[in-house]
Write a protein that holds these residues in place. Structure first.
Motif, mmCIF file in Angstrom:
data_model
loop_
_atom_site.group_PDB
_atom_site.id
_atom_site.type_symbol
_atom_site.label_atom_id
_atom_site.label_comp_id
_atom_site.label_asym_id
_atom_site.label_seq_id
_atom_site.Cartn_x
_atom_site.Cartn_y
_atom_site.Cartn_z
ATOM 1 N N UNK A 15 0.848 -1.197 0.000
ATOM 2 C CA UNK A 15 0.000 0.000 0.000
ATOM 3 C C UNK A 15 0.881 1.243 0.000
ATOM 4 N N UNK A 16 0.460 2.253 -0.773
ATOM 5 C CA UNK A 16 1.201 3.514 -0.832
ATOM 6 C C UNK A 16 0.368 4.566 -0.110
ATOM 7 N N UNK A 17 0.977 5.157 0.917
ATOM 8 C CA UNK A 17 0.274 6.087 1.784
ATOM 9 C C UNK A 17 0.807 7.505 1.643
ATOM 10 N N UNK A 18 -0.071 8.459 1.887
ATOM 11 C CA UNK A 18 0.335 9.835 2.140
ATOM 12 C C UNK A 18 0.203 10.042 3.642
ATOM 13 N N UNK A 19 1.272 10.508 4.278
ATOM 14 C CA UNK A 19 1.279 10.570 5.731
ATOM 15 C C UNK A 19 1.799 11.913 6.239
ATOM 16 N N UNK A 20 1.321 12.270 7.397
ATOM 17 C CA UNK A 20 1.956 13.310 8.203
ATOM 18 C C UNK A 20 2.518 12.574 9.415
ATOM 19 N N UNK A 77 -6.879 -1.125 -7.330
ATOM 20 C CA UNK A 77 -8.062 -1.586 -8.050
ATOM 21 C C UNK A 77 -8.082 -3.100 -8.217
ATOM 22 N N UNK A 78 -6.896 -3.753 -8.151
ATOM 23 C CA UNK A 78 -6.887 -5.189 -8.411
ATOM 24 C C UNK A 78 -6.063 -6.011 -7.422
ATOM 25 N N UNK A 79 -5.002 -5.451 -6.855
ATOM 26 C CA UNK A 79 -4.093 -6.261 -6.031
ATOM 27 C C UNK A 79 -4.807 -6.986 -4.894
ATOM 28 N N UNK A 80 -5.694 -6.339 -4.126
ATOM 29 C CA UNK A 80 -6.329 -7.048 -2.998
ATOM 30 C C UNK A 80 -7.371 -8.069 -3.422
ATOM 31 N N UNK A 81 -7.710 -8.097 -4.709
ATOM 32 C CA UNK A 81 -8.825 -8.922 -5.164
ATOM 33 C C UNK A 81 -8.395 -10.049 -6.109
ATOM 34 N N UNK A 82 -7.089 -10.136 -6.393
ATOM 35 C CA UNK A 82 -6.573 -11.143 -7.316
ATOM 36 C C UNK A 82 -5.656 -12.089 -6.549
ATOM 37 N N UNK A 83 -5.969 -13.394 -6.518
ATOM 38 C CA UNK A 83 -5.183 -14.316 -5.682
ATOM 39 C C UNK A 83 -3.695 -14.337 -6.027
ATOM 40 N N UNK A 84 -3.342 -14.317 -7.323
ATOM 41 C CA UNK A 84 -1.933 -14.288 -7.704
ATOM 42 C C UNK A 84 -1.267 -13.000 -7.228
ATOM 43 N N UNK A 85 -1.961 -11.885 -7.417
ATOM 44 C CA UNK A 85 -1.371 -10.596 -7.053
ATOM 45 C C UNK A 85 -1.171 -10.471 -5.545
ATOM 46 N N UNK A 86 -2.094 -11.005 -4.768
ATOM 47 C CA UNK A 86 -1.948 -10.952 -3.307
ATOM 48 C C UNK A 86 -0.659 -11.659 -2.880
ATOM 49 N N UNK A 87 -0.424 -12.858 -3.414
ATOM 50 C CA UNK A 87 0.756 -13.639 -3.034
ATOM 51 C C UNK A 87 2.034 -12.976 -3.537
ATOM 52 N N UNK A 88 2.009 -12.482 -4.767
ATOM 53 C CA UNK A 88 3.193 -11.812 -5.318
ATOM 54 C C UNK A 88 3.489 -10.537 -4.525
ATOM 55 N N UNK A 89 2.461 -9.798 -4.139
ATOM 56 C CA UNK A 89 2.662 -8.587 -3.331
ATOM 57 C C UNK A 89 3.313 -8.925 -1.999
ATOM 58 N N UNK A 90 2.910 -10.028 -1.382
ATOM 59 C CA UNK A 90 3.523 -10.462 -0.133
ATOM 60 C C UNK A 90 5.000 -10.776 -0.340
ATOM 61 N N UNK A 91 5.304 -11.453 -1.443
ATOM 62 C CA UNK A 91 6.705 -11.776 -1.741
ATOM 63 C C UNK A 91 7.518 -10.508 -1.978
ATOM 64 N N UNK A 92 6.981 -9.571 -2.762
ATOM 65 C CA UNK A 92 7.712 -8.342 -3.064
ATOM 66 C C UNK A 92 7.948 -7.516 -1.800
ATOM 67 N N UNK A 139 6.412 0.889 -10.269
ATOM 68 C CA UNK A 139 6.268 -0.558 -10.428
ATOM 69 C C UNK A 139 5.016 -1.084 -9.728
ATOM 70 N N UNK A 140 4.733 -0.568 -8.531
ATOM 71 C CA UNK A 140 3.534 -1.002 -7.810
ATOM 72 C C UNK A 140 2.271 -0.575 -8.554
ATOM 73 N N UNK A 141 2.276 0.646 -9.085
ATOM 74 C CA UNK A 141 1.130 1.119 -9.875
ATOM 75 C C UNK A 141 0.946 0.249 -11.116
ATOM 76 N N UNK A 142 2.053 -0.113 -11.769
ATOM 77 C CA UNK A 142 1.988 -0.996 -12.943
ATOM 78 C C UNK A 142 1.432 -2.357 -12.566
ATOM 79 N N UNK A 143 1.893 -2.901 -11.445
ATOM 80 C CA UNK A 143 1.440 -4.212 -10.996
ATOM 81 C C UNK A 143 -0.066 -4.205 -10.739
ATOM 82 N N UNK A 144 -0.574 -3.121 -10.209
ATOM 83 C CA UNK A 144 -2.009 -3.019 -9.956
ATOM 84 C C UNK A 144 -2.805 -2.971 -11.260
ATOM 85 N N UNK A 145 -2.186 -2.461 -12.326
ATOM 86 C CA UNK A 145 -2.886 -2.254 -13.597
ATOM 87 C C UNK A 145 -2.854 -3.472 -14.521
#
Length: 221
Positions: A55-60, A82-97, A121-127
């Motif tokens: 997840x990419x956050x804007x923080x103070x 839009x897709x990472x939390x809802x795609x089984x492959x993407x969820x696992x790959x995101x955990x690895x990354x 890269x994260x934005x691309x992965x989501x797309x």
């Protein structure tokens, strides 16, 4: 003192009943740990979704160099997925990354080029909708450039003690030269193991991955 910064969530551990300590790679300060109070509380709105892998956050944030764990004053999502939390492959790959980045990103200083690369890269992965199962392989090769040990030819692997058979050599050579070739699950996993060994050679205390077995079962079959 309060500062605004973006940050990439790499992981967290639970702390007390409703709080967590999150590991975040920030644009302004490099790798930081933040305690986030009442993040699981329904009274204040459950924000655990903000702390899923990558997840990419804007923080103070409060920044005190004398403390190992900092605090977050305000946060919101910079890039709602839009897709990472809802795609089984993407969820696992995101955990690895995320696990990969925890092992690689040790600095406590800003690196705008590296941070921008990761956000892109994260934005691309989501797309992406195709070749999802190859994304982490390409990512590891690209990331190695920012870490200072990008392989330019096969002998770079040999010098690192990473030995390959003829098919593996052909696959790696094609990847280095940006030539895609079809990969089956066995090829993909063998290539991942080669890249992990290559990283282990170049980075101290790199260690083993917890998420590799899940990656193999879900993505590489």
């Amino acid at each position: 003192m309060l500062h605004k910064t973006r940050g990439i969530v790499l992981g967290y551990i639970s702390y007390k009943e409703n709080s967590i300590i999150a590991k975040v790679y920030t644009e302004e300060f490099g790798l930081r740990s933040y305690i986030v109070n009442s993040v699981k509380s329904s009274k204040k709105g459950n924000k655990m979704a903000y702390f899923q892998s990558l997840s990419i956050l804007e923080m103070v944030v409060y920044e005190n160099q004398n403390k190992e764990i900092q605090r977050i004053s305000e946060l919101k999502l910079f890039l709602p997925f839009k897709s990472i939390p809802f795609h089984p492959f993407k969820i696992i790959i995101a955990m690895f990354l995320a696990e990969l980045l925890i092992k690689c990103l040790k600095e406590e200083s800003a690196n705008s080029a590296k941070f921008s690369f990761l956000v892109e890269q994260i934005a691309l992965f989501d797309q992406i909708k195709e070749h999802i199962e190859d994304f982490h392989i390409d990512f590891m090769l690209k990331l190695s450039s920012f870490l200072g040990f990008a392989p330019n030819q096969l002998k770079d692997f040999n010098s690192a003690g990473v030995l390959m058979d003829s098919r593996q050599s052909k696959i790696v050579n094609n990847l280095i030269n940006f030539n895609k070739m079809p990969l089956n699950g066995a090829d993909r996993f063998q290539l991942l193991e080669l890249l992990i060994r290559y990283y282990q050679y170049h980075l101290d205390n790199f260690g083993a991955f917890k998420s590799v077995n899940v990656l193999r079962e879900v993505v590489h079959n």
